[in-house]
Design an enzyme around this catalytic site. Structure first.
Site, PDB file in Angstrom:
ATOM      1  N   GLU A 162      -2.311  -4.780  -2.295  1.00  0.00           N
ATOM      2  CA  GLU A 162      -1.297  -3.717  -2.486  1.00  0.00           C
ATOM      3  C   GLU A 162      -1.708  -2.406  -1.813  1.00  0.00           C
ATOM      4  O   GLU A 162      -0.880  -1.499  -1.668  1.00  0.00           O
ATOM      5  CB  GLU A 162      -1.073  -3.475  -3.985  1.00  0.00           C
ATOM      6  CG  GLU A 162      -0.365  -4.624  -4.673  1.00  0.00           C
ATOM      7  CD  GLU A 162      -0.269  -4.475  -6.193  1.00  0.00           C
ATOM      8  OE1 GLU A 162       0.500  -5.226  -6.793  1.00  0.00           O
ATOM      9  OE2 GLU A 162      -0.965  -3.603  -6.774  1.00  0.00           O
ATOM     10  N   HIS A 171       7.431  -7.449  -7.637  1.00  0.00           N
ATOM     11  CA  HIS A 171       6.612  -8.507  -8.243  1.00  0.00           C
ATOM     12  C   HIS A 171       7.458  -9.653  -8.777  1.00  0.00           C
ATOM     13  O   HIS A 171       7.068 -10.334  -9.716  1.00  0.00           O
ATOM     14  CB  HIS A 171       5.781  -7.944  -9.394  1.00  0.00           C
ATOM     15  CG  HIS A 171       4.791  -6.886  -9.022  1.00  0.00           C
ATOM     16  ND1 HIS A 171       5.154  -5.620  -8.658  1.00  0.00           N
ATOM     17  CD2 HIS A 171       3.439  -6.910  -8.964  1.00  0.00           C
ATOM     18  CE1 HIS A 171       4.063  -4.895  -8.402  1.00  0.00           C
ATOM     19  NE2 HIS A 171       3.005  -5.653  -8.573  1.00  0.00           N
ATOM     20  N   HIS A 213      -8.066  -5.505  -7.168  1.00  0.00           N
ATOM     21  CA  HIS A 213      -7.840  -6.352  -8.350  1.00  0.00           C
ATOM     22  C   HIS A 213      -7.374  -7.728  -7.933  1.00  0.00           C
ATOM     23  O   HIS A 213      -6.779  -7.910  -6.877  1.00  0.00           O
ATOM     24  CB  HIS A 213      -6.885  -5.714  -9.363  1.00  0.00           C
ATOM     25  CG  HIS A 213      -5.459  -5.465  -8.939  1.00  0.00           C
ATOM     26  ND1 HIS A 213      -5.099  -4.649  -7.899  1.00  0.00           N
ATOM     27  CD2 HIS A 213      -4.280  -5.902  -9.480  1.00  0.00           C
ATOM     28  CE1 HIS A 213      -3.781  -4.577  -7.818  1.00  0.00           C
ATOM     29  NE2 HIS A 213      -3.253  -5.345  -8.751  1.00  0.00           N
ATOM     30  N   HIS A 265      -0.294   1.007 -10.288  1.00  0.00           N
ATOM     31  CA  HIS A 265       0.963   0.852 -11.037  1.00  0.00           C
ATOM     32  C   HIS A 265       0.848  -0.193 -12.149  1.00  0.00           C
ATOM     33  O   HIS A 265       1.838  -0.850 -12.499  1.00  0.00           O
ATOM     34  CB  HIS A 265       2.113   0.520 -10.080  1.00  0.00           C
ATOM     35  CG  HIS A 265       1.937  -0.766  -9.301  1.00  0.00           C
ATOM     36  ND1 HIS A 265       2.311  -0.904  -7.988  1.00  0.00           N
ATOM     37  CD2 HIS A 265       1.428  -1.979  -9.669  1.00  0.00           C
ATOM     38  CE1 HIS A 265       2.054  -2.139  -7.584  1.00  0.00           C
ATOM     39  NE2 HIS A 265       1.523  -2.819  -8.590  1.00  0.00           N
TER      40      HIS A 265
HETATM   41  C1  DHB Z   1      -1.994  -5.567 -13.192  1.00  0.00           C
HETATM   42  C2  DHB Z   1      -2.043  -4.890 -11.962  1.00  0.00           C
HETATM   43  C3  DHB Z   1      -0.927  -4.909 -11.117  1.00  0.00           C
HETATM   44  O1  DHB Z   1      -0.905  -4.298  -9.892  1.00  0.00           O
HETATM   45  C4  DHB Z   1       0.237  -5.539 -11.486  1.00  0.00           C
HETATM   46  O2  DHB Z   1       1.300  -5.472 -10.651  1.00  0.00           O
HETATM   47  C5  DHB Z   1       0.286  -6.225 -12.694  1.00  0.00           C
HETATM   48  C6  DHB Z   1      -0.828  -6.234 -13.550  1.00  0.00           C
HETATM   49  C7  DHB Z   1      -3.176  -5.554 -14.119  1.00  0.00           C
HETATM   50  O3  DHB Z   1      -4.256  -5.065 -13.768  1.00  0.00           O
HETATM   51  O4  DHB Z   1      -3.016  -6.019 -15.261  1.00  0.00           O
HETATM   52 FE    FE Z   2       0.948  -4.846  -8.741  1.00  0.00          FE
END
Ligand code: DHB
Ligand code: FE
Length: 279
Positions: free
Chosen positions: A240, A59, A193, A12
């Protein structure tokens, strides 16, 4: 009894919304990700679900660190998006299905999942981006939503095992619902990530592959890691994956994988999309 037609799990990343706003879907950086949604849209146009039950994480738009429910379920007529500061358009509001939300809430509490109920709830990019991908250019979305927010932000987080059990309890609730709605289950976020700290930019293909290879046929394999092991393996935000695990639980035992796309990177994230059908 609601009919669960299948499930969609996807990243997302907010930058996807920026790419949509700029029309960059065919740009070489973006094409491998957007192409992964073509089979999803095709399937949705065939099965035409009425409701989406969506596992995601907030978030900071609706819940901040001062008040963070472990599991929160929306029971509103409507859910608005709002500016989160990513430079994205404010997305169209979502229609709710409060009667189904309350049935899910009552079933979960009876099964000893003591969830937070939200009769007002803003939904952020973790809801809007997947819908912009699934139903681009729709003036109004063809589905009503039941949002289920899992805390993947403020530790202590619920275990992967608990999230899978939550999803399975939601499946039981859908099965005992009196209506005949066609339901698509969605899980958003991931894959690996990390946006903060010394490991910012961290991605782990091997762990992502493990998740993609086991999610459909052996989801319990994803529950063998503790939360701290998942953070170590997938990054502080890669956790997540809990949303994917819960969504998988809600699809039921017979779900079959029909499509999977994995691409590194989109923004800071190993991006993935999966489609699962329930025969
Ligand atoms: C990014 C990934 C995310 O899951 C998020 O909530 C905000 C930013 C990213 O990779 O930039
Ligand atoms: Fe996220």
């Amino acid at each position: 009894m609601a009919r669960i037609v299948g499930g969609i799990t996807t990243s997302h990343v907010p930058a996807i919304g920026g790419a949509i706003a700029k029309g960059l879907q065919s740009d070489p950086y973006w094409k491998p990700f957007f192409d992964g949604f073509v089979p999803v849209r095709h399937w949705l146009s065939e099965v035409r679900p009425d409701v989406a039950v969506v596992f995601y994480n907030d978030h900071g738009l609706n819940f901040f660190l001062d008040k963070m429910p472990t599991f929160a379920i929306g029971a509103a007529d409507e859910y608005k998006n709002a500016d989160e500061g990513w430079g994205l358009p404010v997305y169209k509001p979502f229609l709710g299905h409060p009667a189904l939300s309350w049935h899910i809430i009552e079933t979960l509490v009876a099964k000893e999942f003591d969830v937070t109920t939200c009769q007002e709830m803003l939904v952020d990019h973790a809801m809007s981006i997947p819908f912009e991908l699934a139903w681009p250019d729709a003036d109004a979305l063809p589905v009503k939503i039941v949002p289920i927010a899992i805390n993947t932000v403020q530790h202590p987080l619920p275990s992967a095992r608990r999230c899978l059990a939550l999803g399975r309890a939601v499946q039981a609730a859908l099965t005992s619902w009196e209506g005949a709605e066609r339901v698509v289950v969605m899980g958003t976020g991931g894959l690996s990530h990390q946006l903060d700290g010394q490991r910012a930019g961290f991605i782990n293909k091997e762990y992502d592959r493990f998740c993609l290879d086991n999610l459909v046929n052996n989801p319990d394999a994803l529950t063998t890691h503790s939360i701290h092991e998942i953070v170590a393996l997938s990054g502080t935000q890669g956790v997540e994956i809990l949303n994917w695990i819960a969504a998988r639980g809600a699809m039921g035992a017979t779900a079959k994988e029909t499509h999977c796309n994995y691409h590194i990177p989109i923004s800071n994230t190993a991006a993935a999309t999966m489609l699962m059908e329930v025969p």
